[in-house]
Structures are given as C-alpha cells and as structure tokens.
Design a protein around this motif. Structure first.
Motif, mmCIF file in Angstrom:
data_model
loop_
_atom_site.group_PDB
_atom_site.id
_atom_site.type_symbol
_atom_site.label_atom_id
_atom_site.label_comp_id
_atom_site.label_asym_id
_atom_site.label_seq_id
_atom_site.Cartn_x
_atom_site.Cartn_y
_atom_site.Cartn_z
ATOM 1 N N ASN A 193 -18.729 -8.570 47.194
ATOM 2 C CA ASN A 193 -19.674 -9.686 47.627
ATOM 3 C C ASN A 193 -21.122 -9.636 47.569
ATOM 4 O OD1 ASN A 193 -17.558 -11.109 48.962
ATOM 5 N ND2 ASN A 193 -16.961 -9.556 50.378
ATOM 6 N N ILE A 194 -21.530 -8.519 47.276
ATOM 7 C CA ILE A 194 -23.127 -8.375 46.978
ATOM 8 C C ILE A 194 -23.679 -7.847 45.874
ATOM 9 C CG2 ILE A 194 -23.112 -5.929 48.043
ATOM 10 C CD1 ILE A 194 -25.519 -7.118 49.780
ATOM 11 N N ALA A 195 -22.950 -7.009 45.272
ATOM 12 C CA ALA A 195 -23.504 -6.211 44.202
ATOM 13 C C ALA A 195 -23.498 -7.047 42.522
ATOM 14 C CB ALA A 195 -22.851 -4.694 43.969
ATOM 15 N N ASP A 196 -24.471 -6.641 41.783
ATOM 16 C CA ASP A 196 -24.336 -6.960 40.485
ATOM 17 C C ASP A 196 -23.647 -5.948 39.474
ATOM 18 O OD1 ASP A 196 -26.334 -9.345 40.816
ATOM 19 O OD2 ASP A 196 -27.770 -7.612 41.357
ATOM 20 N N ARG A 197 -23.924 -4.643 40.132
ATOM 21 C CA ARG A 197 -23.310 -3.523 39.233
ATOM 22 C C ARG A 197 -23.028 -2.620 40.221
ATOM 23 N NH1 ARG A 197 -25.916 0.579 36.561
ATOM 24 N NH2 ARG A 197 -28.088 -0.286 37.170
ATOM 25 N N VAL A 198 -21.707 -1.759 39.723
ATOM 26 C CA VAL A 198 -21.217 -0.785 40.688
ATOM 27 C C VAL A 198 -21.400 0.472 39.965
ATOM 28 C CG1 VAL A 198 -18.933 -0.222 41.804
ATOM 29 C CG2 VAL A 198 -19.439 -2.526 41.507
ATOM 30 N N ALA A 199 -21.661 1.647 40.802
ATOM 31 C CA ALA A 199 -21.576 2.892 40.272
ATOM 32 C C ALA A 199 -20.494 3.799 41.340
ATOM 33 C CB ALA A 199 -22.627 3.746 40.523
ATOM 34 N N VAL A 200 -19.260 4.251 40.667
ATOM 35 C CA VAL A 200 -18.310 4.858 41.501
ATOM 36 C C VAL A 200 -18.539 6.399 41.445
ATOM 37 C CG1 VAL A 200 -15.926 5.385 41.930
ATOM 38 C CG2 VAL A 200 -16.766 3.005 41.099
ATOM 39 N N PRO B 259 -35.382 -4.495 38.355
ATOM 40 C CA PRO B 259 -36.092 -5.282 39.243
ATOM 41 C C PRO B 259 -35.060 -6.258 39.576
ATOM 42 C CG PRO B 259 -37.612 -4.700 37.489
ATOM 43 C CD PRO B 259 -35.955 -4.197 36.959
ATOM 44 N N GLY B 260 -34.854 -6.580 41.125
ATOM 45 C CA GLY B 260 -34.264 -7.697 41.438
ATOM 46 C C GLY B 260 -32.644 -7.440 41.532
ATOM 47 N N GLU B 261 -32.163 -6.049 40.936
ATOM 48 C CA GLU B 261 -30.856 -5.794 41.125
ATOM 49 C C GLU B 261 -30.512 -5.299 42.229
ATOM 50 O OE1 GLU B 261 -28.063 -3.927 37.444
ATOM 51 O OE2 GLU B 261 -29.651 -2.805 38.256
ATOM 52 N N ILE B 262 -29.067 -5.600 42.471
ATOM 53 C CA ILE B 262 -28.476 -4.814 43.597
ATOM 54 C C ILE B 262 -27.308 -4.085 42.881
ATOM 55 C CG2 ILE B 262 -26.957 -4.976 45.693
ATOM 56 C CD1 ILE B 262 -28.404 -7.845 46.078
ATOM 57 N N VAL B 263 -27.222 -2.699 43.224
ATOM 58 C CA VAL B 263 -26.358 -2.013 42.795
ATOM 59 C C VAL B 263 -25.453 -1.061 44.151
ATOM 60 C CG1 VAL B 263 -25.795 0.349 41.592
ATOM 61 C CG2 VAL B 263 -27.658 -1.178 40.778
ATOM 62 N N ALA B 264 -24.368 -1.338 43.908
ATOM 63 C CA ALA B 264 -23.403 -0.618 44.834
ATOM 64 C C ALA B 264 -23.091 0.918 44.473
ATOM 65 C CB ALA B 264 -22.236 -1.435 45.290
ATOM 66 N N LEU C 204 -32.740 -12.229 50.668
ATOM 67 C CA LEU C 204 -34.081 -11.619 50.492
ATOM 68 C C LEU C 204 -34.152 -11.310 48.916
ATOM 69 C CD1 LEU C 204 -33.786 -9.163 53.440
ATOM 70 C CD2 LEU C 204 -35.052 -11.258 53.277
ATOM 71 N N ARG C 205 -33.319 -10.835 48.248
ATOM 72 C CA ARG C 205 -33.165 -10.729 46.769
ATOM 73 C C ARG C 205 -33.783 -12.026 46.115
ATOM 74 N NH1 ARG C 205 -29.300 -9.656 42.600
ATOM 75 N NH2 ARG C 205 -28.045 -10.732 43.425
ATOM 76 N N GLU C 206 -33.381 -13.184 46.575
ATOM 77 C CA GLU C 206 -33.777 -14.307 46.040
ATOM 78 C C GLU C 206 -35.382 -14.782 46.263
ATOM 79 O OE1 GLU C 206 -31.981 -16.056 43.551
ATOM 80 O OE2 GLU C 206 -30.911 -14.346 43.890
ATOM 81 N N GLU C 207 -35.766 -14.443 47.630
ATOM 82 C CA GLU C 207 -37.070 -14.739 48.130
ATOM 83 C C GLU C 207 -38.026 -13.912 47.696
ATOM 84 O OE1 GLU C 207 -36.575 -15.469 52.437
ATOM 85 O OE2 GLU C 207 -35.210 -17.415 52.112
ATOM 86 N N MET C 208 -37.727 -12.606 47.584
ATOM 87 C CA MET C 208 -38.710 -11.459 47.682
ATOM 88 C C MET C 208 -38.692 -10.719 46.246
ATOM 89 S SD MET C 208 -38.697 -9.948 51.538
ATOM 90 C CE MET C 208 -39.744 -8.608 51.147
ATOM 91 N N GLY C 209 -37.427 -10.957 45.391
ATOM 92 C CA GLY C 209 -37.194 -10.057 44.208
ATOM 93 C C GLY C 209 -36.824 -8.740 44.496
ATOM 94 N N LEU C 210 -36.505 -8.523 45.757
ATOM 95 C CA LEU C 210 -36.217 -7.302 46.141
ATOM 96 C C LEU C 210 -34.690 -6.541 45.352
ATOM 97 C CD1 LEU C 210 -37.125 -5.699 48.410
ATOM 98 C CD2 LEU C 210 -35.235 -6.584 50.129
ATOM 99 N N SER C 211 -35.125 -5.406 44.978
ATOM 100 C CA SER C 211 -34.037 -4.443 44.419
ATOM 101 C C SER C 211 -33.111 -3.867 45.585
ATOM 102 C CB SER C 211 -34.430 -3.549 43.388
ATOM 103 O OG SER C 211 -35.097 -4.225 42.448
ATOM 104 N N ALA C 212 -31.938 -3.414 45.316
ATOM 105 C CA ALA C 212 -31.279 -2.700 46.271
ATOM 106 C C ALA C 212 -30.222 -1.844 45.824
ATOM 107 C CB ALA C 212 -30.531 -3.728 47.456
ATOM 108 N N LEU C 213 -30.304 -0.651 46.560
ATOM 109 C CA LEU C 213 -29.172 0.374 46.320
ATOM 110 C C LEU C 213 -28.155 0.204 47.614
ATOM 111 C CD1 LEU C 213 -27.650 2.534 44.813
ATOM 112 C CD2 LEU C 213 -28.886 4.375 46.054
ATOM 113 N N VAL C 214 -27.048 -0.171 47.609
ATOM 114 C CA VAL C 214 -26.191 -0.316 48.825
ATOM 115 C C VAL C 214 -24.971 0.885 48.797
ATOM 116 C CG1 VAL C 214 -24.558 -1.750 50.022
ATOM 117 C CG2 VAL C 214 -26.586 -2.746 48.757
#
Length: 336
Positions: free
Chosen positions: A217-224, A38-43, A197-207
């Motif tokens: 510039n955007i991710a907390d974690r990276v999967a190659v 929850p709330g994590e951005i993964v690239a 949007l992540r800060e305001e809505m608690g949004l998670s994202a897969l980029v």
C-alpha cells in the motif's frame, strides 16, 4: 540516463554484538547494501528478530556499524556528536508505539517543540509547531496545543509523533512499524498521510514492517530481510506479484488476500550468533524440505555455499540458489 544519487546509502554494512560468556558474536546486520533515492519509500520487511530494527538504528546513527559505511547525500556519516546532531535533523525516527514515545506529562505543543529546542530553532516556534501539526492532519492545530497524550485517540497520538518528526523539516524519515499498534480503520489514514507528505515535501522514507500488505500500500520498493541480510529486493510489484525467494513466498502466503494454503515455516529464525552454513534460510526452507531444490540440482549448494550480499539498488534481485537456477533455466517461478 543515469540514476539519481541515493539520498541514503548503506554499503557492506555490519553490526555485531558481543556474545555473552564466551559465546560467538551476534551478527545482527551481516553485510547489507541498501539505497534510498530522494522521494522514494522503501519497505524493509521480515519477521521479528531478522535484523530490521538493528539495521534501521544503524542507518539513523544510533548504532555505530562494526563494518561498512552509511552515506547521506553523498557524504559518509560522521559519528562526532555535532555531526550526528546535524544528521538527525535531516533524518528523523517515527516509533511504533506513540504511547511509549510521548511523555505523558508533556502537552502536544511541548512534544512537537522538543526537537526545535534541541536544535535551537531560530524562527517562530509557535508557527513551526502549528505548521507541523497541520501537515500531520491535526487541524486546527491550536486546538491540540494544550492537550495531553491520554486525551487523544491512538491515531491522533501517532499524528503527534509524526508532527514531532516533521517540525525539523527532515529529508528522510525512518518509520518503525508506524501503524502496528493502531486499529485497522486508522491505519489507512496514517499510510495516506505518509504518501501525502512524500508528495508535498519530497520526503523519503524507510518503513520497517513485518507486514507485506502494508508494503504493497505504501512502498515503491521492497527489501526482504532474513537473519541479518537482505534476501530479495525489487519494486513492490516485482517482489509482491512474482516473489522468487521461498521466504518471501511464505510471508506472502499468510496475507488475508493470498490464494492457496499458507506456507507455515518451521521453527524460529536461527540465533544470529550461530548463522548456519550455506543459504541462511535453508534450515527452514520449504523448497529444500519438499525436494524441489534437489530436483533443481542445488540442494548441496543450499546447505553449504553462502550467497553474496545483494547490491543496494537496481532491479529485482534474489539471494537464493533455487530461484537463480530456475531463472537461468527460463522456468517460471510460481507465486503461490
């Protein structure tokens, strides 16, 4: 302290497509474990043809996996029409090309309201559309209601697409190359919007992206990802400052800010219907070609011994015989 339960989780996920005229099946996704908290951005990073979009479509429920499972908020994804409709309200897709994803005959209002109408939104539609446009940075929102896509800039069109995803207040968005078609001056604005949007809505994202610079510039974690599998994963700092897999090092070497000469990979990724034995990257691997793997005593393993899929979460992981040999010996792995 126990880690929070993942919002979205893939376990041993596989997606194959039948081969044509008796050819072997194409293994587009070939045993992937991936968690998004929850709330994590993964690239999700890799070249074209490595399976990124196939994995994203499977996570969205647009493709039914051949094997493994997708779990959302602790419950396995069901593929009935009603269950998928509910799921897609909670997980939204943001496409790469806003010009292609927006109907040129629909106004901005109708484009954003479409999801509300599909899901029979019980509240005030006008208020919901205005709120989504404002959150996406189109203010005052009423000024955009009656505009058509051709009347907007590329950045504004992408904001409309994002507003269309936000209007249903999802918990997670899957953004497929969200800034690839935009000018450099606009990319930063869209990335800053996703972070806000992540800060305001608690949004998670897969980029989903081919650009490791965007991931930084955007991710907390990276999967190659390479040829249907995740070959390296970890926090953005772990992966991008101390890459362990030769493939990750090659992708990083072509960034404008990289030091040293670019590592040019030979050829294209192999056909997913003919995945080579051993490490699936070995036919293009600069470490094997240079003799470094031979000196580390793992060249035969690179060519013949498959590596198990990486687990979905946790710390830095790599699927590479050479990197594991270097790590176990305590030898530092150069980053360039």
């Amino acid at each position: 302290m126990t880690e929070p339960q993942p919002l979205l989780s893939a376990a041993e996920l596989r997606l194959t497509f039948p081969g044509r005229r008796g050819a072997p099946d194409a293994r587009a996704v070939d045993g992937v474990d991936l968690d998004i908290a929850p709330g994590e951005i993964v690239a999700l990073v890799g070249e074209s043809g490595c399976g990124k979009t196939s994995l994203a479509r499977t996570l969205l429920g647009l493709e039914r996996p051949t094997g493994g499972r997708v779990t959302f908020a602790g419950a396995p994804l069901s593929y009935t029409a009603s269950a998928l409709k509910t799921y897609r309200k909670r997980v939204q897709l943001v496409l790469q090309d806003p010009s292609g994803s927006l109907n040129p005959r629909h106004t901005v209002y109708d484009a954003v309201a479409e999801g509300l109408r599909i899901h029979r939104y019980p509240g005030d539609e006008r208020e919901a559309v205005a709120g989504a446009l404002a959150r996406a940075g189109l203010r005052p929102p009423e000024r955009f209601f009656l505009r058509y896509p051709h009347e907007l800039s590329g950045g504004q069109r992408q904001r409309v697409v994002i507003a269309g995803a936000l209007v249903l207040e999802p918990e997670l968005i899957v953004a497929d190359e969200p800034v690839a078609s935009l000018d450099a001056s606009v990319r930063g604005e869209i990335l800053a919007l996703l972070l806000r949007l992540r800060e305001e809505m608690g949004l998670s994202a897969l980029v989903v992206t081919h650009d490791l610079g965007l991931a930084w510039n955007i991710a907390d974690r990276v999967a190659v990802m390479y040829l249907g599998r995740i070959v390296e994963t970890g926090t953005v700092e772990e992966v991008l400052t101390s890459p362990r897999h030769p493939y990750t090092r090659a992708l990083l070497s072509v960034l404008p800010e990289a030091t040293g000469d670019p590592l040019v990979l030979a050829g294209e990724p192999p056909d997913p219907s003919r995945i080579p034995p051993g490490c699936r990257f070995h036919v293009r691997c600069q470490v094997l070609a240079s003799g470094e793997a031979e000196r580390a005593g793992v060249a035969d393993a690179c060519r013949s011994r498959d590596l198990p899929p990486l687990s979905g979460g946790g710390g830095a992981q790599v699927a590479c015989h050479w990197a594991r040999a270097r790590h176990s010996s305590g030898e530092a792995i150069p980053t360039s």
